[in-house]
Design a protein around this motif. Structure first.
Motif, PDB file in Angstrom:
ATOM      1  N   GLY A 122       4.616   9.890   5.331  1.00  0.00           N
ATOM      2  CA  GLY A 122       4.728   8.437   5.241  1.00  0.00           C
ATOM      3  C   GLY A 122       5.743   7.748   6.143  1.00  0.00           C
ATOM      4  O   GLY A 122       6.001   6.562   5.964  1.00  0.00           O
TER       5      GLY A 122
ATOM      6  N   ASN B 299       0.806  -1.221   0.000  1.00  0.00           N
ATOM      7  CA  ASN B 299       0.000   0.000   0.000  1.00  0.00           C
ATOM      8  C   ASN B 299       0.836   1.266   0.000  1.00  0.00           C
ATOM      9  O   ASN B 299       0.306   2.360   0.059  1.00  0.00           O
TER      10      ASN B 299
ATOM     11  N   ILE C 156       0.644  14.058   2.303  1.00  0.00           N
ATOM     12  CA  ILE C 156      -0.261  12.972   1.920  1.00  0.00           C
ATOM     13  C   ILE C 156      -1.445  12.866   2.877  1.00  0.00           C
ATOM     14  O   ILE C 156      -2.546  12.520   2.472  1.00  0.00           O
TER      15      ILE C 156
ATOM     16  N   HIS D 272       3.892   5.042   8.170  1.00  0.00           N
ATOM     17  CA  HIS D 272       3.477   3.979   7.244  1.00  0.00           C
ATOM     18  C   HIS D 272       4.673   3.097   6.858  1.00  0.00           C
ATOM     19  O   HIS D 272       4.624   1.875   6.991  1.00  0.00           O
TER      20      HIS D 272
ATOM     21  N   VAL E  22       2.902   3.567  -2.027  1.00  0.00           N
ATOM     22  CA  VAL E  22       3.179   3.849  -3.436  1.00  0.00           C
ATOM     23  C   VAL E  22       4.593   4.404  -3.598  1.00  0.00           C
ATOM     24  O   VAL E  22       5.002   5.283  -2.840  1.00  0.00           O
TER      25      VAL E  22
ATOM     26  N   SER F  93      11.328  13.059   7.660  1.00  0.00           N
ATOM     27  CA  SER F  93      10.532  13.905   6.745  1.00  0.00           C
ATOM     28  C   SER F  93       9.668  14.831   7.574  1.00  0.00           C
ATOM     29  O   SER F  93       9.550  14.676   8.786  1.00  0.00           O
TER      30      SER F  93
ATOM     31  N   ILE G  27      -1.280   7.595  -5.462  1.00  0.00           N
ATOM     32  CA  ILE G  27      -1.657   7.323  -4.067  1.00  0.00           C
ATOM     33  C   ILE G  27      -3.179   7.358  -3.916  1.00  0.00           C
ATOM     34  O   ILE G  27      -3.778   6.474  -3.293  1.00  0.00           O
TER      35      ILE G  27
HETATM   36  P1  ADP Z   1       4.134  10.678   8.938  1.00  0.00           P
HETATM   37  O1  ADP Z   1       4.375   9.579   9.902  1.00  0.00           O
HETATM   38  O2  ADP Z   1       5.347  11.029   8.103  1.00  0.00           O
HETATM   39  O3  ADP Z   1       3.525  11.904   9.543  1.00  0.00           O
HETATM   40  P2  ADP Z   1       2.168   8.844   7.886  1.00  0.00           P
HETATM   41  O4  ADP Z   1       2.990   7.632   7.729  1.00  0.00           O
HETATM   42  O5  ADP Z   1       1.244   8.904   9.036  1.00  0.00           O
HETATM   43  O6  ADP Z   1       3.079  10.154   7.853  1.00  0.00           O
HETATM   44  O7  ADP Z   1       1.358   9.067   6.514  1.00  0.00           O
HETATM   45  C1  ADP Z   1       0.214   9.870   6.396  1.00  0.00           C
HETATM   46  C2  ADP Z   1      -0.799   9.169   5.523  1.00  0.00           C
HETATM   47  O8  ADP Z   1      -0.325   9.141   4.206  1.00  0.00           O
HETATM   48  C3  ADP Z   1      -1.049   7.743   5.934  1.00  0.00           C
HETATM   49  O9  ADP Z   1      -2.415   7.447   5.837  1.00  0.00           O
HETATM   50  C4  ADP Z   1      -0.270   6.919   4.928  1.00  0.00           C
HETATM   51  O10 ADP Z   1      -0.875   5.671   4.675  1.00  0.00           O
HETATM   52  C5  ADP Z   1      -0.307   7.802   3.703  1.00  0.00           C
HETATM   53  N1  ADP Z   1       0.890   7.624   2.882  1.00  0.00           N
HETATM   54  C6  ADP Z   1       2.094   8.186   3.098  1.00  0.00           C
HETATM   55  N2  ADP Z   1       2.978   7.837   2.144  1.00  0.00           N
HETATM   56  C7  ADP Z   1       2.309   7.040   1.297  1.00  0.00           C
HETATM   57  C8  ADP Z   1       2.684   6.355   0.087  1.00  0.00           C
HETATM   58  N3  ADP Z   1       3.910   6.439  -0.433  1.00  0.00           N
HETATM   59  N4  ADP Z   1       1.735   5.600  -0.514  1.00  0.00           N
HETATM   60  C9  ADP Z   1       0.501   5.526  -0.007  1.00  0.00           C
HETATM   61  N5  ADP Z   1       0.084   6.147   1.110  1.00  0.00           N
HETATM   62  C10 ADP Z   1       0.972   6.899   1.767  1.00  0.00           C
END
Ligand code: ADP
Ligand code: MG
Length: 477
Positions: free
Chosen positions: A187, A149, A343, A190, A151, A182, A315
């Protein structure tokens, strides 16, 4: 007479820079140090084995050509790799022929490095209770945050592939720790779950644990209260793959940092994998002890950037597909154009749109999306991006957006490129240099020239003026 090494490398860099995009150049070539030039053999020092493999996989053709141009047909390239497990870099040299006849040797065959072994000696640990090997741990991993999931795009390629490598070989690559950093919503969480899930998949026997730094801090405070600090430490020292999210939150927590330092050392010595995420690279972290920071730098730090338009669209498609929802392509594209902050916000906009449509029983159309975005984006202050401008210009002339980045001098492409530069100058705060980089890796003078050309044509060519006016309206929409 031998040439000066700095000069040779400078020249190589010039050639390389002209042939790849600036982001890749910055990531893969600026960190290289030329260390030796003898008998037409140039030795370059790279920061890690991964780095070397990446260069070999992606840039060997370019490197070969460049070396040949600079050093002649006899020219060869050697890599010197800095071992990651030591604080003093211990260069290790591999011989890579870049001459005409020889094939490129397979790095895994040619490199007698044992990455399992750090330079540190095993120190017997007083905390380990003999016989107590396996423990049951709730990994706290979220199923949906899988690699499937996640991307892939230019924005996350390094972090993703390093994460993937780690998940398939935990503790055995040179990316230990792997630090993913970041801004928010890009992401990190994730990807760190994806690594954990993949390890569980590949190695069901390994103990994987995902914790947030706040959880870690609270558990530690509890353990102090309950007087079972040693249990706390034992527990963490038995984890095979430890994932700690948002490690920057350790800042200022002296006692927790201290205990984490010992856990880190223990795990690292046992070649257990550590994965960390942070909001900044180690060099910019504040309030973290230097000895910890220096350990964070042992492995690989990889960043996640804001995805480009294509990746944002991909995405959204992935989310829609997973949820079994269909919405018109133009709406997907529109959302992706407008939301270019991160995202999480992109997903937020999609969810609002779906909610709007189901609450008010309206079908999802571009108009509905526009109304929603107007409200949504007012709060998040929409900025017109260079990506968006390129997309509008290319759609208008019906040419593929990739052509902007290409080297072609075809008239219509040159014109689209110049218009993208002109509108980027007009509607964004980006510098000339950065506009140039985004529009086919050109320099600031080219951007200036483009702006002048467009202004001249607007004054002299009626048809062209119509193009510009129509495009301006579309961009400001
Ligand atoms: P962070 O921890 O950097 O603040 P998250 O991992 O919580 O960010 O990501 C925020 C949202 O964006 C989540 O719902 C995640 O699933 C989605 N997301 C982030 N990067 C991607 C990606 N490359 N492909 C698909 N969904 C992504
Ligand atoms: Mg997060």
């Amino acid at each position: 007479m031998e040439k000066y090494i700095e000069e040779v490398w400078e020249n190589c860099l010039k050639i390389i820079k002209d042939n790849i995009n600036y982001q890749s150049f910055k990531t893969w070539f600026l960190p290289i140090k030329p260390v030796k030039l003898k008998d037409n053999v140039l030795t370059i020092q790279v920061p890690s084995q991964f780095f070397y493999e990446w260069l070999e996989e992606h840039y060997i053709g370019l490197l070969k050509k460049t070396i040949k141009k600079e050093l002649g047909a006899e020219g060869r390239l050697e890599y010197s790799i800095i071992m990651d497990n030591s604080e003093d870099p211990a260069p290790f040299t591999v011989n890579v022929p870049t001459g005409e006849k020889k094939a490129i040797i397979n790095p895994s065959v040619s490199m007698p490095i044992d990455l399992n072994k750090g330079n540190s000696k095993e120190i017997p640990n007083p905390f380990i209770i003999p016989g107590l090997k396996k423990i049951r741990v709730n990994s706290q991993l979220i199923e949906g945050y899988s690699f499937d999931n996640f991307v892939e795009g230019d924005c996350n390629r390094l972090a993703r592939s390093a994460g993937y490598a780690v998940a398939n070989n935990p503790g055995k690559t040179s990316f230990n720790p792997l630090l993913i950093y970041s801004g928010t919503g890009l992401g990190k969480t994730h990807l760190s779950h994806a690594i954990g899930l993949q390890v569980k998949n590949n190695f069901p026997d390994k103990t994987v644990l995902y914790v947030t730094t706040d959880q870690f801090i609270n558990q530690f405070i509890d353990s102090v209260k309950n007087n079972n600090q040693n249990d706390f430490i034992h527990f963490y020292q038995m984890i095979d793959v430890l994932i700690i999210d948002d490690i920057h939150n350790l800042a200022g927590k002296e006692k927790t940092m201290d205990v984490f330092f010992h856990i880190f050392n223990h795990l690292h010595q046992k070649s257990n994998q550590i994965v960390l995420t942070a909001d900044k690279p180690p060099v910019e972290m504040k309030g973290i002890e230097p000895r910890l920071l220096s350990r964070f730098k042992w492995g690989l730090s990889a960043d996640l950037q804001i995805p480009d338009l294509e990746t944002r669209i991909a995405i959204l498609h992935k989310k829609l597909y997973n949820d079994g929802i269909e919405i018109p392509q133009e709406v997907v594209e529109y959302l992706a154009y407008c939301i270019n902050t991160n995202i999480r916000e992109l997903e937020g906009a999609l969810i609002s749109l779906l909610a709007q449509s189901s609450l008010n029983k309206k079908t999802i159309t571009l108009d509905l999306a526009r109304q929603m975005i107007d409200k949504f984006v007012k709060n998040t202050s929409r900025e017109i991006s260079i990506d968006y401008i390129q997309k509008v210009v290319c759609d208008y002339f019906n040419i593929p957006i990739e052509m902007i980045q290409s080297k072609t001098r075809k008239r219509e492409i040159v014109q689209a490129r110049q218009l993208s530069m002109y509108f980027s100058k007009k509607h964004t705060k980006a510098s000339l240099a950065s506009i140039g980089l985004h529009c086919g890796n050109k320099d600031h003078a080219t951007v200036l020239h483009a702006c002048r050309t467009v202004n001249n044509l607007v004054e002299t060519d009626k048809q062209f003026r119509t193009f510009v006016e129509e495009l301006d309206k579309k961009i400001k929409l």
